[in-house]
Structures are given as structure tokens and as C-alpha cells.
Design an enzyme around this catalytic site. Structure first.
Site, PDB file in Angstrom:
ATOM      1  N   ASP A  68      -0.234   5.102   0.730  1.00  0.00           N
ATOM      2  CA  ASP A  68      -0.500   6.161   1.700  1.00  0.00           C
ATOM      3  C   ASP A  68      -0.493   5.629   3.126  1.00  0.00           C
ATOM      4  OD1 ASP A  68      -0.911   8.338  -0.182  1.00  0.00           O
ATOM      5  OD2 ASP A  68      -2.693   7.228  -0.799  1.00  0.00           O
TER       6      ASP A  68
ATOM      7  N   ASP B  90      -1.275  -0.187   6.102  1.00  0.00           N
ATOM      8  CA  ASP B  90      -1.575   0.463   7.381  1.00  0.00           C
ATOM      9  C   ASP B  90      -3.054   0.424   7.733  1.00  0.00           C
ATOM     10  OD1 ASP B  90      -2.969   3.505   6.969  1.00  0.00           O
ATOM     11  OD2 ASP B  90      -2.139   2.531   5.203  1.00  0.00           O
TER      12      ASP B  90
ATOM     13  N   ASP C 228       0.864  -1.170   0.000  1.00  0.00           N
ATOM     14  CA  ASP C 228       0.000   0.000   0.000  1.00  0.00           C
ATOM     15  C   ASP C 228       0.906   1.227   0.000  1.00  0.00           C
ATOM     16  OD1 ASP C 228      -2.459   1.540   0.395  1.00  0.00           O
ATOM     17  OD2 ASP C 228      -1.704   1.853   2.428  1.00  0.00           O
TER      18      ASP C 228
END
Length: 217
Positions: A9, A179, A7
């Protein structure tokens, strides 16, 4: 050969390029400031809560590409990369990417952020493969709509499976990093899931499932 999926961001970046692009547009007078800023905050809150309507958000975030000259928007994007994104690359991101390169893994970034914003970020990070939410382009112009399956939540799994099927090779294993609890479908698909500076929901899920929890910050 293994596949390392990241991922972007708040994972490889210590911040959210999608949200900050909206802030940058406001700061540079590209959009009407008060209304756009409120909507940007609202959509970001919905993303964090896992309730984001990705098509409604897509229509919002792509509107400047419809209304503005694309050459101007690309110049603005480069300023955004230089001034905002490059400084917020997570301190541990380069070492993690390099470790997977040394191991001979195939590297891929998968992000819900639209391709216009993230394509140069993936290039900056030296990651050759990118799955992003794709804006629709007709006759060389952005329509303000999304094309195909948005690369978001379960869509990340569908898009990744389709990408893998088109590679003409089998991967021995998949290691995925994120995250966000929005990426639980992706992490559950992986042979090895790693929660990176996770939000509270993902942290709880990672601890329950015995996944690794790391920080790149």
C-alpha cells in the site's frame, strides 16, 4: 540470489487497499455506513501516526468476513480488485518488478493488510511470495481474530526472518522498498533500503541514513 521485498500500500499501489476496502464496503452497503466509515478513518489516521493497535484494527476489519457469506465476500473482493485496485497500481511498479525479475531476484510482498484482501492483489502483480497479516480461520470460518504474529512494524522483520529460514537457501542480499515509517524496522534490516514516495518521517530518516528515495508515481 537476492531477495527483493516490497511493501504494497502506497508503495506498489498509489493508494491504500486496506483503507479503500473499508470505503468500498460502506459504498456497497455491506456495513453500517456512518459508524464504520468513522472507525475506518480513525484507524487509518492511527496507522499514519504509527500508533495503530493492530489487533483492535484486525477485529474491526475482519468483522464483515465473520458476519457475511464468504462466497459473497469473495465476489465483492473481485469487484474491488477490478474497479479500485487495478487502476491504482503505481505507474512505475511493473517496470520495477520486471527489473528485479530480469536480475534473477526472488520477489516478495510484505504487507500489514490482511491476506483476504491482498492475496489476489499479489497474484495480479505477478509476485509469487506474500507475507500478510493472517486472519484466524477455524472449521472453514473466519473468527474475527488474527493468527500468529501480525505482519506489522517489527512483526514484518520477525515474519520475514521466519520465511527466509524456511526457504532452504541463503540470499546474498535483501533490497526492501516502502513508503511508510511503520516499516523502518524492515528497511533497517535490509542490505539496501529504498524509500518509495515516502511519508515525511520516512523521508527524513532516509535522507539521514543515505537511503535511496524514489517515486513510482
Amino acid at each position: 540470489m537476492n531477495l527483493a521485498v516490497f511493501d504494497l500500500d502506497n508503495t506498489l499501489l498509489a493508494g491504500d487497499s486496506d483503507y479503500l476496502w473499508g470505503v468500498f464496503l460502506v459504498e456497497n452497503g455491506v456495513v453500517e455506513s456512518a459508524h464504520y466509515a468513522r472507525s475506518n478513518e480513525r484507524f487509518y489516521g492511527e496507522y499514519q501516526a504509527g500508533t495503530l493497535d493492530i489487533h483492535a484494527y484486525g477485529a474491526f476489519v475482519l468483522q464483515p468476513l465473520v458476519e457475511r457469506d464468504i462466497g459473497f465476500m469473495k465476489e465483492l473482493r473481485q469487484r474491488f480488485i477490478d474497479e479500485r485496485v487495478a487502476p491504482m497500481v503505481a505507474p512505475g511498479a511493473a517496470a520495477l518488478l520486471d527489473r528485479h525479475r530480469r536480475d534473477g531476484d526472488t520477489l516478495l510482498i510484505t504487507t500489514a493488510t490482511n491476506r483476504f484482501v491482498v492475496e489476489p492483489i499479489a497474484e495480479m502483480l505477478g509476485v509469487p511470495n506474500l507475507l500478510a497479516t493472517d486472519p484466524e480461520i477455524v472449521d472453514g470460518r473466519y473468527t474475527g481474530r488474527l493468527q500468529g504474529t501480525p505482519n506489522f512494524q517489527a512483526g514484518k522483520v520477525a515474519r520475514l526472518r521466519a520465511w527466509m529460514a524456511g526457504q532452504g537457501q541463503r540470499f546474498d542480499g535483501i533490497c526492501a522498498y516502502s513508503d511508510s515509517h511503520n516499516d523502518l524496522p524492515l528497511l533497517q534490516m535490509a542490505d539496501r533500503a529504498v524509500a518509495v514516495d515516502p511519508d515525511p518521517t520516512l523521508r527524513a530518516a532516509a535522507l539521514e541514513r543515505g537511503w535511496d528515495v524514489i517515486s513510482l508515481r
